[in-house]
Design a protein around this motif. Structure first.
Motif, PDB file in Angstrom:
ATOM      1  N   TYR A 188      -5.125  13.119  -1.119  1.00  0.00           N
ATOM      2  CA  TYR A 188      -4.181  12.025  -1.224  1.00  0.00           C
ATOM      3  C   TYR A 188      -4.748  10.860  -2.018  1.00  0.00           C
ATOM      4  O   TYR A 188      -5.939  10.813  -2.316  1.00  0.00           O
ATOM      5  N   ALA A 233      -4.596   6.595  -2.284  1.00  0.00           N
ATOM      6  CA  ALA A 233      -4.180   5.270  -1.802  1.00  0.00           C
ATOM      7  C   ALA A 233      -3.967   4.409  -3.039  1.00  0.00           C
ATOM      8  O   ALA A 233      -4.848   4.319  -3.900  1.00  0.00           O
ATOM      9  N   HIS A 293      -6.230   2.342  -7.498  1.00  0.00           N
ATOM     10  CA  HIS A 293      -5.940   3.576  -6.772  1.00  0.00           C
ATOM     11  C   HIS A 293      -7.253   4.248  -6.424  1.00  0.00           C
ATOM     12  O   HIS A 293      -8.266   4.051  -7.094  1.00  0.00           O
ATOM     13  N   VAL A 312       0.635   5.332  -0.017  1.00  0.00           N
ATOM     14  CA  VAL A 312      -0.249   6.467   0.203  1.00  0.00           C
ATOM     15  C   VAL A 312       0.567   7.725  -0.065  1.00  0.00           C
ATOM     16  O   VAL A 312       1.639   7.915   0.511  1.00  0.00           O
ATOM     17  N   TYR A 367      -2.721   0.567  -4.419  1.00  0.00           N
ATOM     18  CA  TYR A 367      -2.474  -0.839  -4.093  1.00  0.00           C
ATOM     19  C   TYR A 367      -1.624  -1.427  -5.211  1.00  0.00           C
ATOM     20  O   TYR A 367      -1.975  -1.328  -6.388  1.00  0.00           O
ATOM     21  N   GLY A 389     -11.245  -0.022  -1.965  1.00  0.00           N
ATOM     22  CA  GLY A 389      -9.925  -0.235  -1.370  1.00  0.00           C
ATOM     23  C   GLY A 389      -9.333  -1.580  -1.735  1.00  0.00           C
ATOM     24  O   GLY A 389      -9.296  -1.970  -2.896  1.00  0.00           O
ATOM     25  N   HIS A 407       4.467  10.940   1.529  1.00  0.00           N
ATOM     26  CA  HIS A 407       4.060   9.597   1.116  1.00  0.00           C
ATOM     27  C   HIS A 407       4.477   8.600   2.176  1.00  0.00           C
ATOM     28  O   HIS A 407       5.380   8.853   2.978  1.00  0.00           O
ATOM     29  N   LEU A 417       0.856  -1.179   0.000  1.00  0.00           N
ATOM     30  CA  LEU A 417       0.000   0.000   0.000  1.00  0.00           C
ATOM     31  C   LEU A 417       0.891   1.228   0.000  1.00  0.00           C
ATOM     32  O   LEU A 417       1.763   1.372   0.855  1.00  0.00           O
TER      33      LEU A 417
END
Length: 162
Positions: free
Chosen positions: A72, A74, A61, A22, A76, A137, A116, A20
């Protein structure tokens, strides 16, 4: 499944390792558009580049909004190796965007913040629950969702089941 709501309680079907990433920005001075706009506008281009390349390693994402003035994403990833390969590839959009950002950062005198975080999560050490949600997610990135009972009714059960 896309954006269709899946009724009931579900968990991510993911069973392997998870990477992950971020990444985000904070607009410290809205009037300093020249400082924050290039940062804001660079990310969609990179995500589009990654999404067009099935071998890039980006699984999914999600754009998110946090505390005031924070935006932001996230992300993967299949692996940290693929994430780092993209970040350092001289022929991809990230390297020139990063160099331009660093130049603007010095000139901008704190008008935009950047951060990040990278999390390498071994198989069996991640857990999720989605109630009356579309795939979201990790559930969207990792091959969908399954009814929660397949991996345990409680978070502690799902963490042990991995």
């Amino acid at each position: 499944m896309g954006n269709a709501v899946i009724p009931g309680r579900h968990t991510a079907a993911t069973e392997g390792d998870v990477t992950l990433f971020v990444i985000g920005m904070r607009i410290n001075d809205f009037r300093a558009v020249r400082s924050w706009w290039p940062v804001f506008s660079a990310m969609p281009k990179m995500l589009k580049e990654l999404s067009r390349d099935p071998d890039s390693g980006l699984l999914h994402h999600q754009l998110l909004f946090g505390p005031p003035r924070v935006i932001y994403v996230a992300q993967y990833w299949e692996s940290s190796e693929k994430l780092l390969a993209y970040a350092s590839a001289p022929d991809r959009l990230h390297r020139p965007a990063w160099a331009a950002f660093n130049r603007r950062l010095k000139a901008g005198k704190g008008k935009v913040g950047f951060w990040h975080e990278t999390y390498l999560v071994p198989a069996g050490r991640h857990e999720s629950v989605y109630i009356n949600m579309p795939e979201f997610g990790l559930g969207r990135a990792g091959g969908g969702v399954v009814p929660i009972g397949r991996r345990g009714e409680r978070a502690a059960d799902r963490l042990r089941a991995g």
